[in-house]
Scaffold this active site. Structure first.
Site, PDB file in Angstrom:
ATOM      1  N   GLU A 134       0.869  -1.185   0.000  1.00 36.89           N
ATOM      2  CA  GLU A 134       0.000   0.000   0.000  1.00 36.89           C
ATOM      3  C   GLU A 134       0.898   1.226   0.000  1.00 36.89           C
ATOM      4  O   GLU A 134       1.861   1.280   0.770  1.00 36.89           O
ATOM      5  CB  GLU A 134      -0.889  -0.009   1.252  1.00 36.89           C
ATOM      6  CG  GLU A 134      -1.622   1.297   1.476  1.00 36.89           C
ATOM      7  CD  GLU A 134      -2.449   1.315   2.779  1.00 36.89           C
ATOM      8  OE1 GLU A 134      -2.949   0.259   3.205  1.00 36.89           O
ATOM      9  OE2 GLU A 134      -2.565   2.406   3.362  1.00 36.89           O
ATOM     10  N   GLU A 139      -2.547  12.005   2.762  1.00 36.09           N
ATOM     11  CA  GLU A 139      -3.252  11.495   3.937  1.00 36.09           C
ATOM     12  C   GLU A 139      -3.021  12.422   5.123  1.00 36.09           C
ATOM     13  O   GLU A 139      -1.943  12.983   5.294  1.00 36.09           O
ATOM     14  CB  GLU A 139      -2.773  10.087   4.295  1.00 36.09           C
ATOM     15  CG  GLU A 139      -3.659   9.423   5.335  1.00 36.09           C
ATOM     16  CD  GLU A 139      -3.346   7.950   5.558  1.00 36.09           C
ATOM     17  OE1 GLU A 139      -2.216   7.534   5.250  1.00 36.09           O
ATOM     18  OE2 GLU A 139      -4.232   7.233   6.060  1.00 36.09           O
TER      19      GLU A 139
END
Ligand SMILES: *[C@@H]1O[C@H](CO)[C@@H](O)[C@H](O)[C@H]1NC(C)=O
Ligand SMILES: *[C@@H]1O[C@H](CO)[C@@H](O)[C@H](O)[C@H]1NC(C)=O
Length: 324
Positions: A134, A139
Site C-alpha cells: 500500500e 493522507e
C-alpha cells in the site's frame, strides 16, 4: 577491475538515465464515472462512515462530474441516527492497476475539518492486505496541515534514516504488522501540503513515482509554485522526461527499495488508485482529543452536518504515466 566497481558504476548510470514516462491514462471530470468503481463495504479502518454506491452518490450530489471537474463530498445535510452505519461519503478505486508508473494528482480542494480522514493512495489487488503493498500519497486527519506519505508492507521492508528527501521521517519500519500498523511515514516540510491552508491557496499537485531502480518517491507543489516542473503544470504534456533532481528538486518523501532492505518485487505489484473520505476511526478518532476538543468524535459526526461543508475533494485531474 575491482569487484564492487561494476555494480556501483551501473547503478550510477541507471540513475543518470532514469526512467522516462509517457501519458497512459487521463481522468478528468466524467472520466471518473467510467474508469473508477464506487465501493460500499464497511470501512476497514473503522470510521463512522457510510460509503454509498455511484447511483446514490450522484442522486444526492455526493458525487458531481462536469467536463472539467470531479467532486466527491461528505453528506453535509443529514443528522445521522446512532443506529445507522455512519455519515454518507464516497470511496472509489480505479479499474486499472499500474506497477512502475508516475501518478500526478492535480487537486483543487481536499476534505478538511474535525473528524475527517481523507486519503489518496494505491493498493495491491492481491491480498490479503498488505501483500503487494500500500502506498499512501495524500493522507492526514482533523485539522492537520502537513501531508503524510507512507508505505504499509509485508515484513522486511525498512527505510534508511538518512535519505534524499525534504520531509521528516516519522518511522523507518514499513512492515504493517509492527508499531500498530504505523507504516514508514514521512511528514512533508513544504507549508500548506494538507487541509485548510492547502485549500486556501487553491490546492496543488502531488506526484508519486515508483520504479524498480529508485523505489517510491512523492513530490508536492502548491498551486502557483514557480518551481513546479513544466510537465506537471502543463496538462498537454504527453511525456515526462527523466525525473532529475535539477528539474524536480528533492522529493518530499523517498522510499528507496534496496534489495536487502525492502526489495521492490517482493513488496510491491500493480496497484489500483483509491480516493476515500472517512470520519473518526483508527487514526482521526484516536487523534481527535488532541486537536478537536472534549466532544466525542462519533457524536460530532452524527449531529453536525454543517461541520462537513468543506469535507470534499475537488479533482482537476489524475494522470498516469508509464515508463518507456
Ligand atoms: C452539486 O455539486 C456541485 C459541486 O460542488 C455544485 O457545483 C452543484 O451546484 C451541486 N448541485 C446541486 C443541485 O446542489
Ligand atoms: C499503460 O499501462 C498499462 C499497465 O501498466 C500497460 O500494460 C500498457 O502497456 C500501458 N500503455 C502504454 C501506451 O504505455
Amino acid at each position: 577491475m575491482r569487484t564492487g566497481y561494476v555494480p556501483l558504476f551501473l547503478a550510477a548510470a541507471a540513475h543518470a538515465a532514469g526512467a522516462r514516462f509517457r501519458l497512459n491514462q487521463t481522468y478528468v471530470g466524467r472520466d471518473f464515472l467510467d474508469g473508477w468503481t464506487w465501493e460500499t463495504a464497511d470501512d476497514p479502518t473503522h470510521g463512522r462512515v457510510n460509503y454509498v454506491d455511484m447511483h446514490t452518490a450522484l442522486s444526492q450530489n455526493l458525487t458531481y462530474a462536469s467536463s472539467t471537474k470531479f467532486v466527491m463530498r461528505a453528506d453535509d445535510f443529514s443528522v445521522v441516527p446512532p443506529n445507522q452505519r455512519g455519515r454518507s461519503s464516497v470511496r472509489i478505486s480505479s479499474n486499472r492497476a499500474f506497477d512502475e508508473s508516475l501518478i500526478v494528482l492535480d487537486l483543487a480542494h481536499m476534505p478538511e475539518g474535525c473528524s475527517t480522514w481523507p486519503a489518496f493512495w494505491t493498493l495491491s489487488q492481491k491480498g490479503p492486505w498488505p501483500h503487494g503493498g500500500e502506498i499512501d500519497i495524500v493522507e492526514g486527519v482533523n485539522l492537520g496541515t502537513q501531508n503524510l506519505a507512507s508505505l504499509h508492507t509485508t515484513p522486511d521492508c525498512n527505510m534508511p534514516q538518512q535519505r534524499l528527501q525534504s520531509g521528516q521521517t516519522t518511522s523507518t519500519v514499513c512492515d504493517a504488522s509492527v508499531n500498530y500498523n504505523q507504516g514508514c511515514g514521512v511528514s512533508f516540510s513544504k507549508p500548506a501540503s494538507f487541509g485548510r491552508p492547502f485549500n486556501q491557496q487553491g490546492g496543488g499537485y502531488f506526484a508519486m513515482a515508483r520504479t524498480k531502480a529508485d523505489g517510491v518517491r512523492v513530490w508536492f507543489w502548491a498551486r502557483g509554485d514557480r518551481n513546479t516542473p513544466q510537465a506537471i503544470s502543463n496538462p498537454d504534456a504527453l511525456s515526462v522526461p527523466a525525473l532529475s533532481r535539477r528539474r524536480w528538486g528533492a522529493p518530499e518523501a523517498a522510499f528507496p527499495t534496496a534489495a536487502d532492505k525492502c526489495g521492490y518485487e517482493t513488496h510491491f505489484d500493480a496497484h489500483r488508485m483509491v480516493f476515500d473520505l472517512t470520519f473518526c476511526g483508527d487514526w482521526a478518532g484516536s487523534a481527535w482529543p488532541a486537536t478537536c476538543g472534549p466532544l466525542n468524535c462519533v457524536d460530532y459526526v452524527n449531529n453536525n452536518p454543517k461541520g462537513f461543508s468543506d469535507a470534499y475533494w475537488e479533482v482537476n485531474a489524475v494522470r498516469v504515466y508509464t515508463p518507456y
